[in-house]
Design an enzyme around this catalytic site. Structure first.
Site, short mmCIF file in Angstrom:
data_model
loop_
_atom_site.label_atom_id
_atom_site.label_comp_id
_atom_site.label_asym_id
_atom_site.label_seq_id
_atom_site.Cartn_x
_atom_site.Cartn_y
_atom_site.Cartn_z
N ASP A 1 0.66 -1.14 0.03
CA ASP A 1 -0.02 -0.13 -0.37
C ASP A 1 0.82 1.19 -0.35
O ASP A 1 0.03 2.50 0.07
CB ASP A 1 -1.16 0.16 1.41
CG ASP A 1 -2.22 0.99 1.04
OD1 ASP A 1 -2.31 1.01 0.36
OD2 ASP A 1 -2.66 1.55 1.73
N SER B 1 -7.24 4.48 -0.15
CA SER B 1 -7.66 3.82 -0.52
C SER B 1 -9.19 3.66 -0.87
O SER B 1 -9.90 3.41 0.45
CB SER B 1 -6.70 2.96 -0.47
OG SER B 1 -5.09 3.23 0.01
N GLN C 1 -5.81 -2.29 -7.08
CA GLN C 1 -6.06 -1.18 -5.65
C GLN C 1 -6.88 -0.07 -6.11
O GLN C 1 -6.53 0.20 -7.85
CB GLN C 1 -4.93 -0.48 -5.29
CG GLN C 1 -6.08 0.02 -3.67
CD GLN C 1 -4.67 0.44 -3.30
OE1 GLN C 1 -3.63 1.75 -3.39
NE2 GLN C 1 -4.40 0.12 -1.67
#
Length: 289
Positions: A207, A231, A281
């Protein structure tokens, strides 16, 4: 092992407060919200604590629902959805202030023999040992700014070496804009031979740079551009065993962005070129006027 990595491993050692209920905390830093990779990693630890040791996690699908509050603990509730002969499925919900901030489904699988192929090939990039650290690259960009230099001087749990432009470099030079990012990373310590730990650490690191790939395509950078981002969801597939204390190349690209959202995907390769992890993502990228 540096202090930042020791702190991260401590954060991943969740407290069990009841059957299938765990509690985690955040680092004592002045941050506005909990890092998404931390929540995903802790949720995966919670799920793994309820699964037999002979089953390895092979996929996770997660949604970031609300910003996490770093000043209070996070409670992880694990629901045992399925315990089959080959696969085990868990649903994990992270809760703060009585509300869900994050939810994840994770699937575990007994190792089996099967067909074997790899169509994707690792990009040709310089060896990590020949590249400067992320901090050294950033020191050149921030100059003598004392607050930024102090922030960069803090120990980091992950050693990251970029084989492509940084977002701050593309912000200063539009010719460096690209929808692709290649980053070598490893945890610079000898870690235990626990497969779940290495998967969890890869989830944590996944991430850090993925949303930056969306920004890089537009010459935007955190702290330099007037943007708000977060996110939205995160999915990972773990293909083969690997070690997070050995170099992994995280090859990332952003195929699309529009309407205040952007998509990024990535593959993690061992130094020998084996594809071990795939990541996708979606993030909110909202310019502030």
């Amino acid at each position: 092992m540096n202090e930042a990595l020791k702190e991260l491993l401590d954060l991943l050692d969740l407290e069990q407060i009841e059957l299938d209920i765990f509690r985690g905390r955040s680092p004592e830093e002045r941050i506005q919200r909990v890092f998404g990779g931390q929540v995903a990693a802790q949720a995966l630890v919670a799920a793994g604590r309820t699964v037999p040791k002979d089953r390895n996690v092979h996929s996770l699908h997660a949604y970031f629902i609300r910003p996490g509050d770093p000043s209070v603990p996070i409670v992880y509730n694990v629901e045992r959805l399925r315990d089959g002969r080959s696969f085990t499925t868990r649903r994990i919900q992270a809760v703060q202030h009585g509300k869900a901030i994050f939810t994840m489904s994770a699937s575990f699988h007994i190792p089996e023999e099967g067909v074997d192929h790899q169509a994707l090939r690792m990009p040709k990039v310089p060896d990590p040992e020949t590249l400067p650290t992320f901090q050294d690259r950033m020191y050149e960009l921030v100059g003598e700014n004392p607050s930024l230099r102090d922030m960069l001087a803090r120990p980091r749990p992950v050693d990251a070496r970029y084989a492509s432009p940084l977002t701050w470099e593309a912000f200063q030079n539009p010719e460096l804009r690209s929808a692709n990012t290649n980053v070598w990373f490893r945890y610079d310590a000898d870690l235990p031979d626990d497969p779940l730990l290495h998967v969890v650490l890869a989830a944590y690191a996944s991430d850090f740079t993925l949303v930056d790939t969306i920004l890089l395509a537009h010459g935007m950078a955190w702290g330099a551009s007037n943007i708000m981002g977060a996110s939205l969801d995160h999915a990972m597939w773990f293909h083969r065993p690997f070690r997070a204390d050995e170099w992994l190349l995280y090859a990332q690209e952003s195929p699309w962005s529009a309407g205040a959202r952007g998509l990024a995907r990535g593959e993690m390769y061992t130094a020998s070129g084996e594809l071990v992890v795939s990541v996708v993502q979606e993030a909110m990228i909202r310019p502030i006027k």
